[in-house]
Design a protein around this motif. Structure first.
Motif, PDB file in Angstrom:
ATOM      1  N   ILE A  86       1.216 -52.874 -57.697  1.00  0.00           N
ATOM      2  CA  ILE A  86       1.579 -51.800 -56.780  1.00  0.00           C
ATOM      3  C   ILE A  86       1.323 -50.449 -57.454  1.00  0.00           C
ATOM      4  N   ASP A  87       0.676 -49.558 -56.758  1.00  0.00           N
ATOM      5  CA  ASP A  87       0.442 -48.216 -57.287  1.00  0.00           C
ATOM      6  C   ASP A  87       1.770 -47.592 -57.712  1.00  0.00           C
ATOM      7  N   LYS A  88       1.772 -46.942 -58.869  1.00  0.00           N
ATOM      8  CA  LYS A  88       3.014 -46.430 -59.432  1.00  0.00           C
ATOM      9  C   LYS A  88       3.732 -45.479 -58.475  1.00  0.00           C
ATOM     10  N   ASN A  89       3.012 -44.546 -57.873  1.00  0.00           N
ATOM     11  CA  ASN A  89       3.647 -43.590 -56.965  1.00  0.00           C
ATOM     12  C   ASN A  89       4.300 -44.285 -55.772  1.00  0.00           C
ATOM     13  N   ILE A  90       3.631 -45.322 -55.259  1.00  0.00           N
ATOM     14  CA  ILE A  90       4.183 -46.064 -54.129  1.00  0.00           C
ATOM     15  C   ILE A  90       5.430 -46.828 -54.564  1.00  0.00           C
ATOM     16  N   TYR A  91       5.364 -47.478 -55.724  1.00  0.00           N
ATOM     17  CA  TYR A  91       6.497 -48.260 -56.212  1.00  0.00           C
ATOM     18  C   TYR A  91       7.707 -47.371 -56.472  1.00  0.00           C
ATOM     19  N   ILE A  92       7.465 -46.234 -57.134  1.00  0.00           N
ATOM     20  CA  ILE A  92       8.564 -45.306 -57.407  1.00  0.00           C
ATOM     21  C   ILE A  92       9.124 -44.746 -56.105  1.00  0.00           C
ATOM     22  N   SER A  93       8.274 -44.536 -55.121  1.00  0.00           N
ATOM     23  CA  SER A  93       8.750 -44.024 -53.829  1.00  0.00           C
ATOM     24  C   SER A  93       9.615 -45.057 -53.110  1.00  0.00           C
ATOM     25  N   PHE A  94       9.295 -46.352 -53.267  1.00  0.00           N
ATOM     26  CA  PHE A  94      10.173 -47.387 -52.730  1.00  0.00           C
ATOM     27  C   PHE A  94      11.553 -47.313 -53.392  1.00  0.00           C
ATOM     28  N   LEU A  95      11.561 -47.139 -54.717  1.00  0.00           N
ATOM     29  CA  LEU A  95      12.832 -47.027 -55.434  1.00  0.00           C
ATOM     30  C   LEU A  95      13.590 -45.767 -55.007  1.00  0.00           C
ATOM     31  N   ASN A  96      12.857 -44.658 -54.876  1.00  0.00           N
ATOM     32  CA  ASN A  96      13.492 -43.417 -54.421  1.00  0.00           C
ATOM     33  C   ASN A  96      14.098 -43.574 -53.030  1.00  0.00           C
ATOM     34  N   THR A  97      13.352 -44.226 -52.156  1.00  0.00           N
ATOM     35  CA  THR A  97      13.838 -44.425 -50.790  1.00  0.00           C
ATOM     36  C   THR A  97      15.105 -45.274 -50.790  1.00  0.00           C
ATOM     37  N   ALA A  98      15.106 -46.332 -51.604  1.00  0.00           N
ATOM     38  CA  ALA A  98      16.303 -47.180 -51.705  1.00  0.00           C
ATOM     39  C   ALA A  98      17.489 -46.360 -52.223  1.00  0.00           C
ATOM     40  N   MET A  99      17.252 -45.550 -53.254  1.00  0.00           N
ATOM     41  CA  MET A  99      18.327 -44.731 -53.810  1.00  0.00           C
ATOM     42  C   MET A  99      18.905 -43.788 -52.764  1.00  0.00           C
ATOM     43  N   LEU A 100      18.036 -43.113 -52.014  1.00  0.00           N
ATOM     44  CA  LEU A 100      18.492 -42.150 -51.010  1.00  0.00           C
ATOM     45  C   LEU A 100      19.190 -42.845 -49.840  1.00  0.00           C
ATOM     46  N   ILE A 101      18.732 -44.040 -49.480  1.00  0.00           N
ATOM     47  CA  ILE A 101      19.398 -44.803 -48.419  1.00  0.00           C
ATOM     48  C   ILE A 101      20.818 -45.174 -48.846  1.00  0.00           C
ATOM     49  N   PHE A 102      20.954 -45.695 -50.076  1.00  0.00           N
ATOM     50  CA  PHE A 102      22.287 -46.074 -50.561  1.00  0.00           C
ATOM     51  C   PHE A 102      23.206 -44.855 -50.634  1.00  0.00           C
TER      52      PHE A 102
END
Length: 331
Positions: A86-102
């Motif tokens: 997975i492209d790093k920016n995409i993977y980190i954005s998934f993690l960021n999205t999860a963090m902001l959702i929580f």
């Protein structure tokens, strides 16, 4: 005639809000991380690239070589994304999205005002977590999961958090002071010991001993790096302003004074902006869970002004990212 359950309507509205915000979280993250290419990201980009060909056994040695990191959870979290291609920016954005959702779900659970939620989501510390602080971001994801969980699962996520970044250890004593102060007060007044609390304290000390025994070298290395900071008194002043802003909200001022003394001593020992971020996290968490941000009143205006200031700081931080490729550009 059909009656609508108002609680179900409220839950559905919260779910709908989170669903509407999720694409915005992801797009905002992609915009930020794709422009944040310097500073610590130079090391993280190289680390992520090497992880794509690293074996499971080599992850920690690669983490030590590229990040001087001894935290296994964040290293293996990033390894999973790299190995999946997975492209790093995409993977980190998934993690960021999860963090902001929580974070959003946590704030909605305690009925925080929408205006305050917006300020917290645009807080400069949140932007820092989304961009340069990748290991700390993963650590905060577990902290947010702990805040949303109960009992054993909460302790599980709290335990994972420092294994993602040792810095999260700093917040735990402040929350312990907050949680156990009432029990200590009861003991002093009645000389009665709550066996559950005694058992909990024993488990905390046992877990702390085992943790330090396993990670003593990286912990000492991290503490040494923090001690080289030269902004102790500025950080102490900022923390003093933070705690001054919550005095009108503090019913138990002794409890808050103990937390302030803890963070003040930590700043003097370790120094740096990092402690400010942890202190703000602890204060915001306590105020949210106490319901102090569910309505806007005269008493919480000083703290809201702190939130406005921290969101305003995000503007210059993002400006630095767009112009210089890092949020911590000093000229």
């Amino acid at each position: 005639m059909r009656y609508t359950n108002s609680s179900n309507v409220k839950i559905n509205k919260k779910i709908l809000l989170v669903l509407l915000l999720t694409p915005l979280f992801f797009v905002s993250s992609m915009f930020l991380v794709s422009n944040y290419i310097y500073g610590d990201q130079i090391s993280y980009q190289a680390f992520y690239k090497v992880l794509s060909t690293a074996s499971y056994r080599d992850v920690m040695s690669v983490a030590r070589d590229y990040l001087s990191s001894g935290e296994p959870v964040s290293a293996y979290f990033l390894w999973v994304g790299a190995k999946l291609g997975i492209d790093k920016n995409i993977y980190i954005s998934f993690l960021n999205t999860a963090m902001l959702i929580f974070l959003t779900i946590f704030l909605l659970r305690y009925k925080v005002k929408g205006f305050v939620i917006a300020l917290l989501l645009t807080n400069v510390y949140v932007i820092v977590l989304m961009t340069g602080a990748e290991r700390l971001k993963i650590s905060y994801i577990f902290l947010f999961l702990a805040a949303l969980s109960h009992s054993n699962r909460r302790m599980f996520f709290v335990g994972l958090s420092p294994l993602a970044h040792f810095q999260s250890l700093i917040i735990l004593p402040s929350l312990a002071i907050y949680s156990f102060h009432n029990y200590f007060s009861r003991f002093v007044s009645n000389l009665k010991v709550d066996k559950k609390i005694l058992y909990g304290v024993f488990l905390v000390f046992l877990a702390s001993f085992i943790f330090v025994a396993f990670f003593i070298d990286p912990l000492l290395s991290k503490a040494s790096a923090y001690m080289r900071g030269d902004v102790r008194f500025l950080s102490l002043f900022q923390i003093s302003l933070l705690f001054a802003s919550i005095l009108p909200l503090a019913l138990n001022k002794i409890k808050w004074m103990l937390i302030f003394l803890y963070f003040s001593s930590t700043v003097l020992l370790l120094g740096g902006e990092r402690i400010n971020m942890i202190a703000f996290t602890a204060v915001a968490y306590i105020l949210v869970t106490e319901g102090k941000l569910s309505v806007l009143r005269f008493h919480n205006i000083p703290f809201v002004l702190i939130l406005v200031y921290l969101s305003f700081k995000s503007v210059s931080f993002v400006g630095n990212v767009l112009e210089h490729g890092t949020g911590f550009y000093s000229g």
